[in-house]
Design a protein around this motif. Structure first.
Motif, PDB file in Angstrom:
ATOM      1  N   PHE A  38      16.397   2.813  -7.687  1.00  0.00           N
ATOM      2  CA  PHE A  38      16.106   1.396  -7.472  1.00  0.00           C
ATOM      3  C   PHE A  38      17.178   0.754  -6.604  1.00  0.00           C
ATOM      4  O   PHE A  38      16.879   0.000  -5.669  1.00  0.00           O
ATOM      5  CB  PHE A  38      16.014   0.682  -8.822  1.00  0.00           C
ATOM      6  CG  PHE A  38      15.825  -0.800  -8.723  1.00  0.00           C
ATOM      7  CD1 PHE A  38      14.621  -1.349  -8.288  1.00  0.00           C
ATOM      8  CD2 PHE A  38      16.859  -1.668  -9.061  1.00  0.00           C
ATOM      9  CE1 PHE A  38      14.452  -2.723  -8.186  1.00  0.00           C
ATOM     10  CE2 PHE A  38      16.706  -3.040  -8.964  1.00  0.00           C
ATOM     11  CZ  PHE A  38      15.497  -3.561  -8.533  1.00  0.00           C
ATOM     12  N   ASN A  39      18.444   1.056  -6.893  1.00  0.00           N
ATOM     13  CA  ASN A  39      19.544   0.488  -6.110  1.00  0.00           C
ATOM     14  C   ASN A  39      19.533   1.012  -4.683  1.00  0.00           C
ATOM     15  O   ASN A  39      19.819   0.269  -3.734  1.00  0.00           O
ATOM     16  CB  ASN A  39      20.877   0.807  -6.782  1.00  0.00           C
ATOM     17  CG  ASN A  39      21.062   0.068  -8.089  1.00  0.00           C
ATOM     18  OD1 ASN A  39      20.613  -1.063  -8.240  1.00  0.00           O
ATOM     19  ND2 ASN A  39      21.712   0.707  -9.046  1.00  0.00           N
ATOM     20  N   GLN A  40      19.205   2.280  -4.518  1.00  0.00           N
ATOM     21  CA  GLN A  40      19.118   2.841  -3.176  1.00  0.00           C
ATOM     22  C   GLN A  40      17.998   2.194  -2.379  1.00  0.00           C
ATOM     23  O   GLN A  40      18.129   1.957  -1.174  1.00  0.00           O
ATOM     24  CB  GLN A  40      18.921   4.355  -3.246  1.00  0.00           C
ATOM     25  CG  GLN A  40      20.147   5.116  -3.704  1.00  0.00           C
ATOM     26  CD  GLN A  40      19.900   6.605  -3.823  1.00  0.00           C
ATOM     27  OE1 GLN A  40      18.774   7.076  -3.661  1.00  0.00           O
ATOM     28  NE2 GLN A  40      20.947   7.357  -4.120  1.00  0.00           N
ATOM     29  N   GLN A  41      16.892   1.898  -3.053  1.00  0.00           N
ATOM     30  CA  GLN A  41      15.785   1.235  -2.374  1.00  0.00           C
ATOM     31  C   GLN A  41      16.187  -0.163  -1.915  1.00  0.00           C
ATOM     32  O   GLN A  41      15.882  -0.578  -0.792  1.00  0.00           O
ATOM     33  CB  GLN A  41      14.567   1.150  -3.292  1.00  0.00           C
ATOM     34  CG  GLN A  41      13.353   0.508  -2.633  1.00  0.00           C
ATOM     35  CD  GLN A  41      12.141   0.451  -3.554  1.00  0.00           C
ATOM     36  OE1 GLN A  41      12.219   0.827  -4.715  1.00  0.00           O
ATOM     37  NE2 GLN A  41      11.031  -0.017  -3.037  1.00  0.00           N
ATOM     38  N   LYS A  42      16.892  -0.916  -2.774  1.00  0.00           N
ATOM     39  CA  LYS A  42      17.370  -2.251  -2.395  1.00  0.00           C
ATOM     40  C   LYS A  42      18.294  -2.162  -1.187  1.00  0.00           C
ATOM     41  O   LYS A  42      18.186  -2.962  -0.250  1.00  0.00           O
ATOM     42  CB  LYS A  42      18.112  -2.891  -3.568  1.00  0.00           C
ATOM     43  CG  LYS A  42      17.234  -3.425  -4.669  1.00  0.00           C
ATOM     44  CD  LYS A  42      18.064  -3.945  -5.832  1.00  0.00           C
ATOM     45  CE  LYS A  42      19.077  -4.983  -5.387  1.00  0.00           C
ATOM     46  NZ  LYS A  42      19.886  -5.510  -6.532  1.00  0.00           N
ATOM     47  N   LEU A  43      19.187  -1.186  -1.205  1.00  0.00           N
ATOM     48  CA  LEU A  43      20.137  -1.029  -0.112  1.00  0.00           C
ATOM     49  C   LEU A  43      19.424  -0.664   1.186  1.00  0.00           C
ATOM     50  O   LEU A  43      19.697  -1.214   2.251  1.00  0.00           O
ATOM     51  CB  LEU A  43      21.159   0.042  -0.483  1.00  0.00           C
ATOM     52  CG  LEU A  43      22.253   0.353   0.533  1.00  0.00           C
ATOM     53  CD1 LEU A  43      23.085  -0.884   0.835  1.00  0.00           C
ATOM     54  CD2 LEU A  43      23.140   1.481   0.014  1.00  0.00           C
ATOM     55  N   THR A  44      18.477   0.265   1.098  1.00  0.00           N
ATOM     56  CA  THR A  44      17.742   0.697   2.283  1.00  0.00           C
ATOM     57  C   THR A  44      16.896  -0.429   2.848  1.00  0.00           C
ATOM     58  O   THR A  44      16.834  -0.625   4.068  1.00  0.00           O
ATOM     59  CB  THR A  44      16.849   1.901   1.947  1.00  0.00           C
ATOM     60  OG1 THR A  44      17.664   2.969   1.438  1.00  0.00           O
ATOM     61  CG2 THR A  44      16.106   2.388   3.166  1.00  0.00           C
ATOM     62  N   GLU A  45      16.218  -1.172   1.985  1.00  0.00           N
ATOM     63  CA  GLU A  45      15.397  -2.292   2.443  1.00  0.00           C
ATOM     64  C   GLU A  45      16.253  -3.353   3.138  1.00  0.00           C
ATOM     65  O   GLU A  45      15.859  -3.908   4.167  1.00  0.00           O
ATOM     66  CB  GLU A  45      14.651  -2.914   1.266  1.00  0.00           C
ATOM     67  CG  GLU A  45      13.509  -2.065   0.733  1.00  0.00           C
ATOM     68  CD  GLU A  45      12.827  -2.702  -0.458  1.00  0.00           C
ATOM     69  OE1 GLU A  45      13.350  -3.730  -0.969  1.00  0.00           O
ATOM     70  OE2 GLU A  45      11.781  -2.181  -0.893  1.00  0.00           O
TER      71      GLU A  45
END
Length: 206
Positions: A38-45
């Motif tokens: 989830f945190n990686q997705q936020k960072l990537t987005e």
């Protein structure tokens, strides 16, 4: 004679506790992985939103024939694309009326997810880093943006300039980091003006 059949009515307390214990173990193993994804997705987005707006500055410069600047909030979450000429037009008495509509209509701003910020990286050899200084943008540069009053108070990185020929003023790295020490590097190439994204996790390139 009918055989005696033993029918089980339910689970014992020990069995229920055993099942709950197994589920708790699986949950403790799965939750960190889910949160990391989830945190990686936020960072990537967030990084992709920055990359797209920075890349749009190159397109705006080519289409308008003006120099555009991309700036981001040092240590913060905000970023903007505005014509570079606006910061200098106020001191000029011969401002072109034909350019004014382009300047007013071709500006954009954005912000990243909560917990994701722009970080100042160490300077690698031969690469300039945009966030080495902080500055304020001229109020005229921000006029018309929905959050102009908030943006006026931000401390901005040195501008990354995109020229009408498609080039940028320097090779630049922009580091975007979250609160879990995961980071993404955006790279701007001076010769082509391209903006690319490279994924990093916990300081180690993947």
């Amino acid at each position: 004679m009918r055989p005696h059949l033993s029918h089980r009515r339910g689970f014992t307390l020990v069995e229920v506790l055993l099942v709950l214990g197994v589920l708790a173990v699986f949950a403790s193993m799965a939750i960190p992985s889910v949160m990391r994804m989830f945190n990686q997705q936020k960072l990537t987005e967030s990084a992709e939103a920055v990359r797209m707006l920075a890349a749009s500055a190159r397109i705006r410069a080519i289409e308008s024939g003006l120099i555009y600047q991309f700036c981001y909030e040092t240590g913060g979450t905000r970023f903007v694309v505005v014509p570079f000429e606006l910061d200098h037009a106020g001191s000029s008495t011969g401002t072109s009326n034909a350019a004014a509509p382009v300047m007013l209509s071709s500006r954009a701003s954005g912000h990243m997810h909560q917990g994701v910020v722009f970080s100042t990286p160490p300077t690698p050899a031969g690469v300039l880093v945009a966030a080495t200084t902080s500055m304020k943008l001229a109020a005229s540069s921000l006029d018309g943006l929905p959050n102009a009053s908030e943006l006026a108070g931000c401390n901005w990185s040195a501008p990354i300039l995109f020229h009408p020929d498609g080039s940028a003023n320097m090779d630049t790295e922009i580091i975007i980091r979250d609160q879990h020490s995961q980071s993404v590097t955006l790279r701007v190439r001076a010769f082509t003006g391209s903006v690319s994204m490279e994924r990093l996790v916990a300081g180690k390139r993947r």
